[in-house]
Motif scaffolding. Sequence first.
Motif, short mmCIF file in Angstrom:
data_model
loop_
_atom_site.label_atom_id
_atom_site.label_comp_id
_atom_site.label_asym_id
_atom_site.label_seq_id
_atom_site.Cartn_x
_atom_site.Cartn_y
_atom_site.Cartn_z
N THR A 103 46.71 44.90 50.30
CA THR A 103 46.36 44.83 49.38
C THR A 103 45.55 43.92 48.86
O THR A 103 44.39 44.09 48.21
CB THR A 103 47.80 44.38 48.54
N GLN A 104 45.18 42.95 49.76
CA GLN A 104 44.43 41.64 49.53
C GLN A 104 42.98 42.58 49.77
O GLN A 104 41.81 41.97 48.97
CB GLN A 104 44.68 41.05 50.23
N LEU A 105 42.96 43.00 50.93
CA LEU A 105 41.60 43.57 51.56
C LEU A 105 41.19 44.89 50.23
O LEU A 105 39.60 44.76 49.39
CB LEU A 105 41.94 44.71 52.41
N GLN A 106 41.95 45.31 49.28
CA GLN A 106 41.85 46.02 48.92
C GLN A 106 41.58 45.61 47.49
O GLN A 106 39.91 45.81 46.49
CB GLN A 106 43.05 46.97 48.24
N ASP A 107 41.34 44.61 47.03
CA ASP A 107 41.60 43.62 45.54
C ASP A 107 39.70 43.29 46.26
O ASP A 107 39.17 42.92 44.48
CB ASP A 107 42.04 42.86 45.59
N ALA A 108 39.93 42.54 47.33
CA ALA A 108 38.66 42.37 47.45
C ALA A 108 37.06 43.18 47.76
O ALA A 108 36.62 42.67 46.92
CB ALA A 108 38.15 41.64 49.10
#
Length: 434
Positions: A103-108
């Motif tokens: 999720t953090q990677l996708q948001d980034a």
Amino acid sequence: MKRIDSVNARADVNGTGKKGFHDNADLAGQDATYLTPGWLNAIQEELANLLEMNSKVLNANNNAQLYDLLATEESLLALSSAVEDRLQQAQQDQETADNILQTQLQDAIELLQQQISNLSSGLASLYPKVIMAGVIKPGQATEIKKPDGSNISFLDTRYAIQIIPEGYHEGWGISRQDNRIGIDVFNRSGTARVGYSGNINWSILQTEGLTSSAGNGDYVYTGTPVVFPILAGESKSFLLIGAGGGAGSSRYEDLVANSNPAQLKGANGQDTYLSIDGTAIVFTAGGGKAGVGGVDGGSGQYINGTAGEGGLWTISGEYTSATRTNGQAGNATGANHKGAKTDSTGRGAGGDGANGYLTATEGFGGGAGEGARLSIIYTNNTANTQYARLYVGQSGKGEQSLLTTGENGAVVTPANYIVGGDGANGFARVSSAV
């Protein structure tokens, strides 16, 4: 748990840094390793905890309690279940951590993509921007060609042309065409012009984007068409006025010797037109026609000139609305042999016919016709940007065929000859339609 740490525990007996028991027989005067209360208590509690933490009460009369705990099927199953639960929990914890990381990677990634998009949009809206550049070297053709597959038209006034010759020079000229730009550069040797042979730096800049205001403004005769975009679904309003014709002259000719002299007339005014590239759509405000010259033969004999007709409008293809007016014909009476002029500012007016060279009302030249007037709204009903091509007509010259040039280059007007008046250039206005 702890390792034996008595004073005569044997160092490294179980590996580097791992003390242990030893009889120390190889060491003179050294006792075997002593037991300590601390180490024995540690061993005791480690073993007791196995039972008590599995809800077993210590039984001093049962020396098989550990065996029963560890070797029975129930205990093995319990241990297996505990191990499985631990593995499942570890897997769940890992999946949760992976999901959080994903999720953090996708948001980034989405944030980065948005920032790149914002940057791209920002750069795309910044003008002017260089779209082509290069250097023309000595011996190369002094022209700039449109790239293959490009929809650029160098007649589009959104594209500015810059050239910088690398050397002493007198001046240069630029000629626009649809797919090329011609460049002429001169320098000076003494007082004579000679061809320029240095490098020429050049660039093409786009000064504005494809907006609804592109192409809006007033246009006069320049000798070349201009090209501008019409966006999908956009409507444009066009006012087109054809150029006026040139008027007739007045001259002397012996009408006794020649009762049917040649008719000398001015030049017709050019059409002002707008076409849409890639279609059959053409809106034309025709140029006014030229007036014919008059002749005064003396002794009361004369032939008055005739007036030129007004320009005609034509429409080919679709449009939203139109107001159409053909040009008025010129005048050809003794009292009035002026060109037609119905526009309040004289745009597209016909030239005035010449007065008779002896008597104003005898042998006068005919007035020229004015250009047609066309007011039209066009809507681009396609899903693509279209390009409009606009040409403003040049005025017709008054009849002046008998003029000559003297040895000093000055224009010489023969005796008994008055040239006809020139017409007015055409005009065009482009605006966004509401």
